[in-house]
Design a protein around this motif. Structure first.
Motif, PDB file in Angstrom:
ATOM      1  N   ASP A 258     -39.743   7.098  10.901  1.00 49.91           N
ATOM      2  CA  ASP A 258     -39.324   7.492  12.252  1.00 49.91           C
ATOM      3  C   ASP A 258     -40.547   7.555  13.169  1.00 49.91           C
ATOM      4  O   ASP A 258     -41.619   8.028  12.778  1.00 49.91           O
ATOM      5  CB  ASP A 258     -38.657   8.876  12.237  1.00 49.91           C
ATOM      6  N   LEU A 265     -44.281   2.099  10.211  1.00 45.36           N
ATOM      7  CA  LEU A 265     -43.853   0.695  10.213  1.00 45.36           C
ATOM      8  C   LEU A 265     -44.880  -0.235  10.874  1.00 45.36           C
ATOM      9  O   LEU A 265     -45.126  -1.332  10.348  1.00 45.36           O
ATOM     10  CB  LEU A 265     -42.470   0.538  10.856  1.00 45.36           C
ATOM     11  N   ARG A 284     -40.134  -4.877  12.280  1.00 42.38           N
ATOM     12  CA  ARG A 284     -39.740  -3.512  11.913  1.00 42.38           C
ATOM     13  C   ARG A 284     -38.790  -3.526  10.713  1.00 42.38           C
ATOM     14  O   ARG A 284     -38.913  -2.721   9.795  1.00 42.38           O
ATOM     15  CB  ARG A 284     -39.031  -2.823  13.079  1.00 42.38           C
ATOM     16  N   ASP A 285     -37.835  -4.460  10.758  1.00 45.84           N
ATOM     17  CA  ASP A 285     -36.829  -4.529   9.700  1.00 45.84           C
ATOM     18  C   ASP A 285     -37.466  -4.939   8.368  1.00 45.84           C
ATOM     19  O   ASP A 285     -37.134  -4.390   7.315  1.00 45.84           O
ATOM     20  CB  ASP A 285     -35.739  -5.539  10.101  1.00 45.84           C
ATOM     21  N   ARG A 286     -38.367  -5.910   8.445  1.00 40.94           N
ATOM     22  CA  ARG A 286     -39.023  -6.353   7.211  1.00 40.94           C
ATOM     23  C   ARG A 286     -39.905  -5.237   6.650  1.00 40.94           C
ATOM     24  O   ARG A 286     -39.893  -4.973   5.440  1.00 40.94           O
ATOM     25  CB  ARG A 286     -39.879  -7.590   7.501  1.00 40.94           C
ATOM     26  N   LEU A 288     -39.588  -2.081   7.131  1.00 39.08           N
ATOM     27  CA  LEU A 288     -38.717  -0.997   6.680  1.00 39.08           C
ATOM     28  C   LEU A 288     -38.206  -1.245   5.262  1.00 39.08           C
ATOM     29  O   LEU A 288     -38.210  -0.348   4.414  1.00 39.08           O
ATOM     30  CB  LEU A 288     -37.533  -0.872   7.645  1.00 39.08           C
TER      31      LEU A 288
ATOM     32  N   VAL B 289     -32.168  -9.041   5.962  1.00 38.63           N
ATOM     33  CA  VAL B 289     -33.177  -9.196   7.006  1.00 38.63           C
ATOM     34  C   VAL B 289     -33.505 -10.675   7.200  1.00 38.63           C
ATOM     35  O   VAL B 289     -33.601 -11.156   8.339  1.00 38.63           O
ATOM     36  CB  VAL B 289     -34.446  -8.371   6.685  1.00 38.63           C
ATOM     37  N   GLU B 290     -33.650 -11.416   6.114  1.00 38.62           N
ATOM     38  CA  GLU B 290     -33.999 -12.836   6.251  1.00 38.62           C
ATOM     39  C   GLU B 290     -32.864 -13.625   6.896  1.00 38.62           C
ATOM     40  O   GLU B 290     -33.110 -14.534   7.693  1.00 38.62           O
ATOM     41  CB  GLU B 290     -34.404 -13.428   4.905  1.00 38.62           C
ATOM     42  N   HIS B 309     -31.387  -7.012  18.013  1.00 31.65           N
ATOM     43  CA  HIS B 309     -30.889  -5.633  18.110  1.00 31.65           C
ATOM     44  C   HIS B 309     -31.938  -4.654  18.623  1.00 31.65           C
ATOM     45  O   HIS B 309     -31.572  -3.597  19.143  1.00 31.65           O
ATOM     46  CB  HIS B 309     -30.298  -5.164  16.771  1.00 31.65           C
ATOM     47  N   HIS B 310     -33.215  -4.990  18.525  1.00 31.30           N
ATOM     48  CA  HIS B 310     -34.234  -4.096  19.090  1.00 31.30           C
ATOM     49  C   HIS B 310     -34.229  -4.185  20.613  1.00 31.30           C
ATOM     50  O   HIS B 310     -34.192  -3.167  21.308  1.00 31.30           O
ATOM     51  CB  HIS B 310     -35.615  -4.459  18.534  1.00 31.30           C
ATOM     52  N   VAL B 341     -28.060  -3.134  11.106  1.00 31.44           N
ATOM     53  CA  VAL B 341     -29.288  -3.374  10.335  1.00 31.44           C
ATOM     54  C   VAL B 341     -30.329  -2.358  10.791  1.00 31.44           C
ATOM     55  O   VAL B 341     -30.491  -2.152  11.999  1.00 31.44           O
ATOM     56  CB  VAL B 341     -29.851  -4.792  10.605  1.00 31.44           C
ATOM     57  N   SER B 342     -31.045  -1.732   9.857  1.00 31.63           N
ATOM     58  CA  SER B 342     -32.143  -0.805  10.201  1.00 31.63           C
ATOM     59  C   SER B 342     -31.701   0.229  11.227  1.00 31.63           C
ATOM     60  O   SER B 342     -32.403   0.482  12.205  1.00 31.63           O
ATOM     61  CB  SER B 342     -33.349  -1.581  10.774  1.00 31.63           C
ATOM     62  N   SER B 344     -31.737   3.456  11.633  1.00 30.14           N
ATOM     63  CA  SER B 344     -32.594   4.553  12.111  1.00 30.14           C
ATOM     64  C   SER B 344     -33.794   4.058  12.899  1.00 30.14           C
ATOM     65  O   SER B 344     -34.488   4.847  13.533  1.00 30.14           O
ATOM     66  CB  SER B 344     -33.057   5.424  10.938  1.00 30.14           C
ATOM     67  N   VAL B 345     -34.040   2.756  12.869  1.00 28.22           N
ATOM     68  CA  VAL B 345     -35.142   2.205  13.663  1.00 28.22           C
ATOM     69  C   VAL B 345     -34.732   2.076  15.139  1.00 28.22           C
ATOM     70  O   VAL B 345     -35.576   2.070  16.026  1.00 28.22           O
ATOM     71  CB  VAL B 345     -35.582   0.838  13.081  1.00 28.22           C
ATOM     72  N   HIS B 350     -30.899   8.040  17.252  1.00 30.84           N
ATOM     73  CA  HIS B 350     -31.404   9.396  17.433  1.00 30.84           C
ATOM     74  C   HIS B 350     -30.824  10.081  18.680  1.00 30.84           C
ATOM     75  O   HIS B 350     -31.282  11.141  19.074  1.00 30.84           O
ATOM     76  CB  HIS B 350     -32.934   9.367  17.484  1.00 30.84           C
TER      77      HIS B 350
END
Ligand code: HEM
Ligand code: HEM
Lengths: 370, 370
Positions: A258, A265, A284-286, A288, B289-290, B309-310, B341-342, B344-345, B350
């Protein structure tokens, strides 16, 4: 802070709540036949009348059952398949902070168990308060420039401990916070958490393929929540720390990643040689996923019990099926149950669940602690 | 099926709903001063009285505004920053399935725009029904042994199309379904979707480093939802297909990876040489992820607009901030807004958000179509 020595009653229907609880206990466990149950209820009613505030004293057996069922009813917990396995230490007789400290150390030793973690709860009377949100947490030391070494989430609590006179041996990123305990009518006292693997075990985080050494990451083996009340039968036990073992994502996808926690990350992505300038590189995903892999791998290497989020999701479905067989609806909190990594890959993502709060349960404590 | 030719009113307070809608329109757009608004309301009231069922006919300008605000109010949509950019085709004059088909092809051409996708809605009268859930979808062909080639989610609709006489040229995994359109009082008619990149663009899915060739994956460029009603002012337009562009995870983390969709993670993991026997190897997470990276990379290579998504999460926060400046609360559906995907990133993980439905809005159609 409330100064009565016994758990508080939250309602005027104190008698009804106690009665409903005993009925459920008798029904589920078969421990009381009709006669025994009615005798027990009379005793409780007498006690409630004498106490004036509706308080009654559960037996150790009743308390143990309530603690287990409170776990079973914890809507945010994915680990509920194991609710029957909870160990209880009944510590309601303890009156001093020093004795409470010894009991907590005993809890940590028993639960840690050389990595073969045992789910455990210790229940104290309200004469004892634990001010820590969890029994084992790393300090967050503030610097003059506003930056923090350690866990930013614990910076306020760290300040509090320092104000109370805590003298940390070091101010590194992974220093155990002391326990801050308060006996009724006394000031809070600071007790050092021994840096002893039998009490507070550390796990260094290594990756099976990548070189994570330079990151210097670690985490503790045991999550012990100490800021929730055990609520049942109109009672609320404010000092009832409990632990399970970790699901990997709690460390890999929250504590260490977080942005307002350890925020690792970006470093991991750089170490992996990823392009951190472009969101679309999915750095970030990789990062993570590799961090989460490292956490699982490290706990396994260290022989410390941990569940991955796929297995936990499956076990949750088993739990739900077993509950259905008992004709009990499994309530849950979707946003907490779906893992924070690869959400849609979990079968829980694709299910609906009702977030209705049953009792017994664990409730966030309603008093402002530091 | 409802046979009236105009959108249905859902409430007896038809007049009030229309009035509130016109007031909001006037207030937000400044298109009507007080006098014009009151004139417009009188005209609407007269029309409602004549229609007996409370129906009224929005102007194209009112309709366009309502379609945009319905997007702004779509709690499950992370892409709402762009709500002002929606294009409208007002097709309420169309009466035949053949003309509707031409209009839909025109919509697809305009929206596809060689990959520079334009967010677009076409609004028809209720004389026309589109039976497809989306305008562009791949068929799911059932085999005798119960297995399916293509998209399992569309297997029922594929059966329906075949029963209506659809003769697919091939029965591969990525065959466009035909459009099934129904004019009032007529039987549903099947119209082939031309396999023309100006109308229905395909994007082959390649990975920047791994060899995805053997997987033979592809997806279509344009998501066009055609099973939601545009609801405002007491009206419900049942034929109002709309499109934006894709967020990568919709394809990478759902369509191609859900176990009950194309279910490609096991194949990708094997291609990556991962250990698929152990959950703890996180093979699903790594493959996921890939695959998502490949989707983003492929759309970029093909020159087709897509958001990751980011970036989408950040844009949602911008949207929320702009709305706050207009003193409008941004309502939302947390479980849909947090990327699959991911989770919490994403900063959205939050945040808390209230899932209150405002109007205008898009509502899932309440009629059972095949
Ligand atoms: C045995 C292994 C266990 C596992 C793997 C497990 C897993 C989890 C996870 C992943 C969460 C979400 C945590 C977060 O996102 O912050 C959670 C929450 C929770 N669990 Fe469990 N759990 C276990 C044992 C227990 C036990 C023994 C209890 C109580 C007796 C318990 C009660 C709860 C409660 C009350 C919460 C919600 C905490 C909150 O609201 O902050 N769990 N659990
Ligand atoms: C411009 C690019 C757009 C992006 C990137 C975007 C993104 C998304 C995403 C990721 C979802 C969740 C889909 C799912 O999980 O199945 C969604 C849902 C939705 N979006 Fe958007 N969207 C866009 C444009 C639009 C437009 C133009 C409209 C309407 C005019 C719209 C209305 C909706 C609605 C109503 C839903 C909920 C669908 C449902 O309940 O199944 N979006 N959007």
């Amino acid at each position: 802070m409330n100064t009565s020595t016994a758990p508080q009653v939250k309602s005027t229907e104190a008698g009804e709540r106690a009665a409903a609880c005993i009925a459920q206990f008798a029904n589920e466990t078969g421990a009381y036949d009709e006669e025994a149950a009615s005798g027990r209820l009379k005793a409780i009613a007498a006690e409630q009348e004498a106490a004036a505030d509706g308080t009654w004293t559960p037996s150790t057996e009743e308390l143990h059952w309530a603690a287990k069922v409170a776990w079973r009813n914890s809507n945010r917990c994915i680990g509920r398949l194991h609710w029957r396995s909870l160990h209880l230490f009944d510590r309601r007789d303890i009156r001093t902070a020093g004795d409470a400290y010894e009991a907590l150390i005993a809890h940590l030793r028993f639960a840690t168990n050389g990595g073969r973690i045992r789910s455990t709860i210790s229940v104290f009377s309200d004469r004892i308060r634990i001010l820590n949100p969890q029994l084992i947490r790393f300090a967050g030391f503030r610097h003059a420039d506003g930056s923090i070494t350690g866990d930013p989430m614990l910076a306020d609590f760290t300040d509090f401990a320092l104000r109370l006179g805590w003298e940390p041996a070091r101010r590194g990123p992974f220093e155990f916070l002391p326990l801050i305990l308060q006996a009724e009518g006394e000031a809070p006292r600071v007790f050092e958490l021994p840096d002893d693997p039998d009490v507070a075990l550390r796990v260094p985080i290594r990756h099976p393929e990548l070189d994570f050494e330079p990151l210097g990451l670690q985490w503790h083996a045991l999550p012990v929540i100490s800021n929730m009340d055990l609520a049942f039968g109109g009672l609320r036990f404010r000092t009832a720390p409990f632990n399970g073992y970790y699901m990997g994502t709690e460390i890999g996808a929250r504590n260490l990643s977080d942005v307002n926690r350890y925020n690792k990350l970006p470093e991991i992505a750089r170490l992996m040689g990823l392009d951190t300038r472009r969101d679309r590189s999915l750095w970030r995903d990789r990062a993570l996923v590799e961090l989460n892999l490292a956490v699982l791998h490290s706990f396994e290497q260290a022989g410390v019990k941990m569940v991955d989020h796929h297995t936990a999701s499956e076990q949750y479905l088993q739990f739900e099926a077993l509950e259905a067989r008992q004709e009990r609806e499994t309530t849950g909190d979707w946003a907490w149950l779906v893992p924070p990594v690869s959400g849609s890959v979990s079968p829980l993502f694709h299910k609906e669940v009702r977030n209705v709060i049953k009792t017994p349960n664990y409730l966030m404590r309603d008093e402002a602690y530091p």
